[in-house]
Motif scaffolding. Structure first.
Motif, PDB file in Angstrom:
ATOM      1  N   ALA A  18      47.674  42.213  48.254  1.00 35.95           N
ATOM      2  CA  ALA A  18      46.884  42.468  49.461  1.00 35.95           C
ATOM      3  C   ALA A  18      47.791  42.709  50.667  1.00 35.95           C
ATOM      4  O   ALA A  18      47.527  43.603  51.490  1.00 35.95           O
ATOM      5  N   GLU A  19      48.859  41.944  50.784  1.00 38.99           N
ATOM      6  CA  GLU A  19      49.788  42.119  51.901  1.00 38.99           C
ATOM      7  C   GLU A  19      50.522  43.448  51.810  1.00 38.99           C
ATOM      8  O   GLU A  19      50.766  44.107  52.836  1.00 38.99           O
ATOM      9  N   ALA A  20      50.884  43.857  50.593  1.00 41.74           N
ATOM     10  CA  ALA A  20      51.546  45.150  50.408  1.00 41.74           C
ATOM     11  C   ALA A  20      50.626  46.294  50.830  1.00 41.74           C
ATOM     12  O   ALA A  20      51.076  47.282  51.426  1.00 41.74           O
ATOM     13  N   ILE A  21      49.339  46.177  50.542  1.00 40.52           N
ATOM     14  CA  ILE A  21      48.367  47.190  50.970  1.00 40.52           C
ATOM     15  C   ILE A  21      48.244  47.193  52.488  1.00 40.52           C
ATOM     16  O   ILE A  21      48.283  48.245  53.134  1.00 40.52           O
ATOM     17  N   ASN A  22      48.123  46.010  53.073  1.00 44.65           N
ATOM     18  CA  ASN A  22      47.970  45.911  54.532  1.00 44.65           C
ATOM     19  C   ASN A  22      49.196  46.427  55.267  1.00 44.65           C
ATOM     20  O   ASN A  22      49.085  46.967  56.378  1.00 44.65           O
ATOM     21  N   ASP A  23      50.369  46.276  54.655  1.00 42.81           N
ATOM     22  CA  ASP A  23      51.617  46.732  55.282  1.00 42.81           C
ATOM     23  C   ASP A  23      51.900  48.216  55.045  1.00 42.81           C
ATOM     24  O   ASP A  23      52.920  48.737  55.490  1.00 42.81           O
ATOM     25  N   GLY A  24      51.026  48.881  54.297  1.00 39.27           N
ATOM     26  CA  GLY A  24      51.212  50.294  54.019  1.00 39.27           C
ATOM     27  C   GLY A  24      52.211  50.586  52.917  1.00 39.27           C
ATOM     28  O   GLY A  24      52.605  51.741  52.719  1.00 39.27           O
ATOM     29  N   GLN A  25      52.616  49.568  52.160  1.00 37.48           N
ATOM     30  CA  GLN A  25      53.577  49.748  51.073  1.00 37.48           C
ATOM     31  C   GLN A  25      52.897  50.176  49.771  1.00 37.48           C
ATOM     32  O   GLN A  25      53.558  50.646  48.848  1.00 37.48           O
ATOM     33  N   LEU A  26      51.583  50.005  49.700  1.00 35.64           N
ATOM     34  CA  LEU A  26      50.835  50.312  48.486  1.00 35.64           C
ATOM     35  C   LEU A  26      49.565  51.056  48.866  1.00 35.64           C
ATOM     36  O   LEU A  26      48.718  50.527  49.598  1.00 35.64           O
ATOM     37  N   ALA A  27      49.441  52.302  48.387  1.00 31.90           N
ATOM     38  CA  ALA A  27      48.295  53.143  48.736  1.00 31.90           C
ATOM     39  C   ALA A  27      47.131  52.840  47.800  1.00 31.90           C
ATOM     40  O   ALA A  27      46.892  53.539  46.819  1.00 31.90           O
ATOM     41  N   SER A  28      46.445  51.772  48.106  1.00 33.96           N
ATOM     42  CA  SER A  28      45.346  51.342  47.252  1.00 33.96           C
ATOM     43  C   SER A  28      44.310  50.610  48.095  1.00 33.96           C
ATOM     44  O   SER A  28      44.533  50.316  49.279  1.00 33.96           O
ATOM     45  N   GLU A  29      43.178  50.340  47.473  1.00 31.42           N
ATOM     46  CA  GLU A  29      42.110  49.577  48.117  1.00 31.42           C
ATOM     47  C   GLU A  29      41.610  48.543  47.123  1.00 31.42           C
ATOM     48  O   GLU A  29      41.350  48.865  45.961  1.00 31.42           O
ATOM     49  N   ILE A  30      41.497  47.306  47.563  1.00 31.22           N
ATOM     50  CA  ILE A  30      40.934  46.258  46.706  1.00 31.22           C
ATOM     51  C   ILE A  30      39.422  46.279  46.884  1.00 31.22           C
ATOM     52  O   ILE A  30      38.903  45.911  47.943  1.00 31.22           O
ATOM     53  N   GLY A  31      38.722  46.729  45.853  1.00 32.02           N
ATOM     54  CA  GLY A  31      37.268  46.769  45.924  1.00 32.02           C
ATOM     55  C   GLY A  31      36.667  45.383  45.993  1.00 32.02           C
ATOM     56  O   GLY A  31      35.761  45.109  46.785  1.00 32.02           O
ATOM     57  N   PHE A  32      37.197  44.489  45.162  1.00 37.46           N
ATOM     58  CA  PHE A  32      36.793  43.084  45.200  1.00 37.46           C
ATOM     59  C   PHE A  32      37.744  42.260  44.357  1.00 37.46           C
ATOM     60  O   PHE A  32      38.513  42.786  43.550  1.00 37.46           O
ATOM     61  N   LEU A  49      41.166  37.020  54.079  1.00 38.79           N
ATOM     62  CA  LEU A  49      41.589  38.411  54.227  1.00 38.79           C
ATOM     63  C   LEU A  49      40.402  39.377  54.321  1.00 38.79           C
ATOM     64  O   LEU A  49      40.585  40.590  54.359  1.00 38.79           O
ATOM     65  N   ASN A  50      39.185  38.819  54.342  1.00 38.57           N
ATOM     66  CA  ASN A  50      37.956  39.617  54.427  1.00 38.57           C
ATOM     67  C   ASN A  50      37.831  40.610  53.271  1.00 38.57           C
ATOM     68  O   ASN A  50      37.367  41.741  53.440  1.00 38.57           O
ATOM     69  N   ILE A  51      38.260  40.166  52.102  1.00 37.40           N
ATOM     70  CA  ILE A  51      38.125  40.981  50.888  1.00 37.40           C
ATOM     71  C   ILE A  51      36.955  40.428  50.081  1.00 37.40           C
ATOM     72  O   ILE A  51      36.872  39.214  49.862  1.00 37.40           O
ATOM     73  N   PRO A  52      36.032  41.285  49.634  1.00 35.11           N
ATOM     74  CA  PRO A  52      34.876  40.793  48.876  1.00 35.11           C
ATOM     75  C   PRO A  52      35.310  39.973  47.661  1.00 35.11           C
ATOM     76  O   PRO A  52      36.246  40.339  46.953  1.00 35.11           O
ATOM     77  N   ILE A  53      34.624  38.859  47.446  1.00 33.81           N
ATOM     78  CA  ILE A  53      34.930  37.979  46.327  1.00 33.81           C
ATOM     79  C   ILE A  53      33.663  37.766  45.501  1.00 33.81           C
ATOM     80  O   ILE A  53      32.599  37.484  46.046  1.00 33.81           O
ATOM     81  N   ILE A  54      33.775  37.962  44.225  1.00 34.00           N
ATOM     82  CA  ILE A  54      32.661  37.744  43.292  1.00 34.00           C
ATOM     83  C   ILE A  54      33.051  36.589  42.389  1.00 34.00           C
ATOM     84  O   ILE A  54      34.132  36.610  41.775  1.00 34.00           O
ATOM     85  N   VAL A  55      32.205  35.578  42.304  1.00 34.65           N
ATOM     86  CA  VAL A  55      32.530  34.378  41.538  1.00 34.65           C
ATOM     87  C   VAL A  55      31.382  34.011  40.613  1.00 34.65           C
ATOM     88  O   VAL A  55      30.252  33.828  41.064  1.00 34.65           O
ATOM     89  N   PHE A  56      31.673  33.936  39.331  1.00 37.76           N
ATOM     90  CA  PHE A  56      30.759  33.318  38.373  1.00 37.76           C
ATOM     91  C   PHE A  56      31.531  32.952  37.116  1.00 37.76           C
ATOM     92  O   PHE A  56      32.620  33.464  36.864  1.00 37.76           O
ATOM     93  N   SER A  57      30.961  32.047  36.346  1.00 34.98           N
ATOM     94  CA  SER A  57      31.641  31.488  35.177  1.00 34.98           C
ATOM     95  C   SER A  57      30.973  31.955  33.889  1.00 34.98           C
ATOM     96  O   SER A  57      29.755  32.197  33.862  1.00 34.98           O
ATOM     97  N   PRO A  58      31.726  32.067  32.805  1.00 31.03           N
ATOM     98  CA  PRO A  58      31.119  32.388  31.501  1.00 31.03           C
ATOM     99  C   PRO A  58      30.056  31.373  31.088  1.00 31.03           C
ATOM    100  O   PRO A  58      29.154  31.706  30.308  1.00 31.03           O
ATOM    101  N   LYS A  59      30.154  30.153  31.599  1.00 32.59           N
ATOM    102  CA  LYS A  59      29.180  29.112  31.243  1.00 32.59           C
ATOM    103  C   LYS A  59      27.777  29.458  31.714  1.00 32.59           C
ATOM    104  O   LYS A  59      26.796  28.887  31.220  1.00 32.59           O
TER     105      LYS A  59
END
Length: 205
Positions: A18-32, A49-59
């Motif tokens: 995420a920091e590499a993306i924010n610093d312009g070192q990595l041309a990518s986008e974290i969808g979630f 970092l205001n990046i979408p987070i999806i959380v659930f368990s196999p249980k």
């Protein structure tokens, strides 16, 4: 390229990407970020970092297939092109592997094929080998058996403690993962999207 990061624990490799993306070192986008453990610290990292987070368990699901189909739904809805495993502590099943063949990568704290599995650092240290390292590889249906993209060695000195070895490995991981992602995205984007076969040796040296 739009990526999704899967993590189950601390999330330090997610943070470095995420920091590499924010610093312009990595041309990518974290969808979630996807996490299977609601108490994992990576959840807090993503929120800060205001990046979408999806959380659930196999249980929460009747089967592994049902669990992975729910993940796949989110991947499809968010137009994810590459899955990046960063401390995701589950074996990926066929539902995800078939859809993301050659479009899922993992980082492992050893020089594969030596010391696969969850305790790679500890097992290398206890085996008293002179060096271990970091491996980035494509994911297949085995445990850390997919084609290797890049490896970097980490020496184990006679006076090193386990904690010292862990620190050296994490330092390499945090630099190496964004570097390899950059090469995959900049040089092999079409190859990834086409799902062509990869070599069984290191892709980048």
């Amino acid at each position: 390229m739009k990526i999704a990061i899967f993590a189950s624990g601390n999330g330090s490799n997610f943070q470095s990407i995420a920091e590499a993306i924010n610093d312009g070192q990595l041309a990518s986008e974290i969808g979630f970020v996807f996490c299977d453990n609601s108490s994992a610290f990576v959840v807090e990292r993503a929120r800060k970092l205001n990046i979408p987070i999806i959380v659930f368990s196999p249980k929460e699901f009747c089967s592994k297939t049902a669990y992975e189909k729910e993940i796949l739904k989110h991947l499809t809805e968010n137009n994810i092109q590459l899955i990046v495993l960063a401390g995701y502590m589950r074996i990926v099943g066929s539902t995800l592997l078939e859809t993301f063949k050659n479009r899922m990568i993992n980082i492992h704290p050893s020089l594969l094929p030596q010391f696969p599995g969850r305790y790679g650092i500890k097992e290398a240290f206890e085996a008293r080998v002179k060096e271990t390292g970091v491996t980035i590889h494509y994911v297949d249906d085995g445990v850390d058996t997919g084609p290797i993209i890049k490896q970097e060695k980490v020496p184990i000195n006679d006076n090193d403690t386990l904690e010292m070895v862990e620190a050296k490995i994490h330092q390499i991981e945090h630099r190496l993962y964004p570097e390899v992602l950059d090469k995959i995205i900049s040089k092999n984007k079409e190859w990834l999207l086409d799902g062509k076969e990869t070599s069984t040796n290191q892709c980048f040296r």
